[in-house]
Design a protein around this motif. Sequence first.
Motif, PDB file in Angstrom:
ATOM      1  N   ALA A  44      52.157  32.163  57.133  1.00 41.39           N
ATOM      2  CA  ALA A  44      52.467  33.727  57.444  1.00 41.39           C
ATOM      3  C   ALA A  44      50.901  34.139  57.414  1.00 41.39           C
ATOM      4  N   GLY A  45      50.088  33.843  56.661  1.00 42.71           N
ATOM      5  CA  GLY A  45      48.860  34.437  56.702  1.00 42.71           C
ATOM      6  C   GLY A  45      48.330  34.776  55.221  1.00 42.71           C
ATOM      7  N   LYS A  46      49.013  34.075  54.195  1.00 43.26           N
ATOM      8  CA  LYS A  46      48.805  34.562  52.874  1.00 43.26           C
ATOM      9  C   LYS A  46      47.193  34.075  52.464  1.00 43.26           C
ATOM     10  N   SER A  47      47.166  32.995  52.793  1.00 42.63           N
ATOM     11  CA  SER A  47      45.736  32.440  52.568  1.00 42.63           C
ATOM     12  C   SER A  47      44.744  33.244  53.471  1.00 42.63           C
ATOM     13  N   ARG A  70      31.890  41.189  40.735  1.00 38.94           N
ATOM     14  CA  ARG A  70      32.277  39.747  40.835  1.00 38.94           C
ATOM     15  C   ARG A  70      33.649  39.257  41.393  1.00 38.94           C
ATOM     16  N   THR A  71      33.848  38.449  42.043  1.00 33.86           N
ATOM     17  CA  THR A  71      35.080  37.878  42.369  1.00 33.86           C
ATOM     18  C   THR A  71      35.225  36.485  42.047  1.00 33.86           C
ATOM     19  N   GLY A  72      36.448  36.096  41.209  1.00 34.49           N
ATOM     20  CA  GLY A  72      36.767  34.892  40.901  1.00 34.49           C
ATOM     21  C   GLY A  72      37.711  34.275  41.759  1.00 34.49           C
ATOM     22  N   LEU A  73      37.453  32.749  42.103  1.00 26.72           N
ATOM     23  CA  LEU A  73      38.734  32.360  42.986  1.00 26.72           C
ATOM     24  C   LEU A  73      39.192  30.976  42.133  1.00 26.72           C
ATOM     25  N   VAL A  74      40.318  30.892  42.216  1.00 30.78           N
ATOM     26  CA  VAL A  74      41.225  29.622  41.766  1.00 30.78           C
ATOM     27  C   VAL A  74      42.052  29.121  43.195  1.00 30.78           C
ATOM     28  N   PHE A  75      41.562  27.877  43.475  1.00 32.48           N
ATOM     29  CA  PHE A  75      42.473  27.341  44.843  1.00 32.48           C
ATOM     30  C   PHE A  75      43.669  26.754  44.164  1.00 32.48           C
ATOM     31  N   GLN A  76      44.333  26.043  45.237  1.00 38.75           N
ATOM     32  CA  GLN A  76      45.332  25.030  44.964  1.00 38.75           C
ATOM     33  C   GLN A  76      45.081  23.801  44.389  1.00 38.75           C
ATOM     34  N   ALA A  77      43.960  23.470  44.501  1.00 40.30           N
ATOM     35  CA  ALA A  77      43.463  22.323  43.641  1.00 40.30           C
ATOM     36  C   ALA A  77      42.487  22.755  42.661  1.00 40.30           C
ATOM     37  N   PRO A  78      41.935  22.029  41.410  1.00 40.96           N
ATOM     38  CA  PRO A  78      41.067  22.748  40.646  1.00 40.96           C
ATOM     39  C   PRO A  78      39.739  22.725  41.359  1.00 40.96           C
ATOM     40  N   ASP A 152      45.072  31.190  44.722  1.00 34.53           N
ATOM     41  CA  ASP A 152      45.780  30.624  45.862  1.00 34.53           C
ATOM     42  C   ASP A 152      46.669  29.554  45.410  1.00 34.53           C
ATOM     43  N   GLU A 153      47.911  29.801  45.099  1.00 35.27           N
ATOM     44  CA  GLU A 153      48.854  28.974  44.665  1.00 35.27           C
ATOM     45  C   GLU A 153      48.376  27.968  43.577  1.00 35.27           C
ATOM     46  N   PRO A 154      47.954  28.270  42.783  1.00 34.58           N
ATOM     47  CA  PRO A 154      47.161  27.521  41.720  1.00 34.58           C
ATOM     48  C   PRO A 154      48.104  26.661  41.069  1.00 34.58           C
ATOM     49  N   PHE A 155      49.418  27.134  40.702  1.00 34.20           N
ATOM     50  CA  PHE A 155      50.290  26.445  39.819  1.00 34.20           C
ATOM     51  C   PHE A 155      51.166  25.490  40.538  1.00 34.20           C
ATOM     52  N   ALA A 156      51.121  25.601  42.072  1.00 34.47           N
ATOM     53  CA  ALA A 156      52.159  24.629  42.927  1.00 34.47           C
ATOM     54  C   ALA A 156      52.359  23.310  42.638  1.00 34.47           C
ATOM     55  N   ALA A 157      51.436  22.638  42.155  1.00 37.70           N
ATOM     56  CA  ALA A 157      51.682  21.255  41.938  1.00 37.70           C
ATOM     57  C   ALA A 157      52.016  20.876  40.457  1.00 37.70           C
ATOM     58  N   ALA A 182      41.233  43.038  38.564  1.00 38.85           N
ATOM     59  CA  ALA A 182      42.549  43.052  39.260  1.00 38.85           C
ATOM     60  C   ALA A 182      42.749  41.755  39.906  1.00 38.85           C
ATOM     61  N   VAL A 183      43.946  41.218  39.890  1.00 35.60           N
ATOM     62  CA  VAL A 183      44.512  39.766  40.143  1.00 35.60           C
ATOM     63  C   VAL A 183      45.311  39.926  41.390  1.00 35.60           C
ATOM     64  N   VAL A 184      45.115  39.149  42.367  1.00 35.66           N
ATOM     65  CA  VAL A 184      45.847  38.868  43.704  1.00 35.66           C
ATOM     66  C   VAL A 184      46.263  37.497  43.649  1.00 35.66           C
ATOM     67  N   PHE A 185      47.593  37.056  43.571  1.00 37.28           N
ATOM     68  CA  PHE A 185      47.984  35.948  43.364  1.00 37.28           C
ATOM     69  C   PHE A 185      49.015  35.642  44.430  1.00 37.28           C
ATOM     70  N   VAL A 186      48.529  34.469  45.303  1.00 36.87           N
ATOM     71  CA  VAL A 186      49.505  34.088  46.396  1.00 36.87           C
ATOM     72  C   VAL A 186      50.380  32.949  45.875  1.00 36.87           C
TER      73      VAL A 186
END
Length: 251
Positions: A44-47, A70-78, A152-157, A182-186
């Motif tokens: 759908a375009g979340k990422s 500053r912007t912090g990023l956490v991806f699907q894999a660590p 970006d879906e950091p806890f999916a696995a 501020a937190v944006v969580f996909v």
Amino acid sequence: MADQPAPVARLSDAVVRYPARSVGPIDLTVQPGDILAIVGASGAGKSTALRLLAGLERPDQGQALTTPGRTGLVFQAPTLMPWASALDNVALPLDLARIPRVQARDRAAAALAAVGLGDRLDARPHQLSGGMAMRVALARALVDRPALLLLDEPFAALDSVTRRRLIEDLHRLWVEGAPRPAVVFVTHDVDEAVYLAARTVVLDAATGAVAAAVASPGVLPRPAEWRLDPAYRTAVETVAAALAATMEAAT
């Protein structure tokens, strides 16, 4: 009336064109200290929305604006450096910012202690469980005290118990922030979105535009047993229905 604070990030009629399809237009505003969840069908375009907010991608149409900070990023894999210790992984943003080594390591150690890994400073990624590795990634994203934290879906696995613990940790770290980021969580998980965030945005399955925005009842962080509150269940069903409607319309 007091002036509203400037948003941390904003997407205004943002469209990204890919070879097979376009995503958008997306309109989204993230206020300081906000916690926002984004849900939508696969593709759908979340990422895409997250990359726009991070400045990793520019819209082909419309605007993607972020305020200085500053912007912090956490991806699907660590995405940890496998040869480096947990301490050195967390200190990486500070090293890149040329913070003196001793100060950087002190701040990294404090960030690891904040996520419950104060006794694993020297551990390499292969010595950590999946949940621990994600805690290291979260500590790394927060060590530079970002104004905006994107996940970006950091806890999916992870298993459900570990996911719940990490969500509680994320709420605690948000509360302890000075100022709160501020937190944006996909996520694909509607229950997770409503529990974690103050509001949940549903992206249209066909276009990626914002199809619905649902406020979560109650306060953050959540009180004990909040998942049993009928108001929580009602919000979950409202988001789920909006998500299902976008998917049915796309078929």
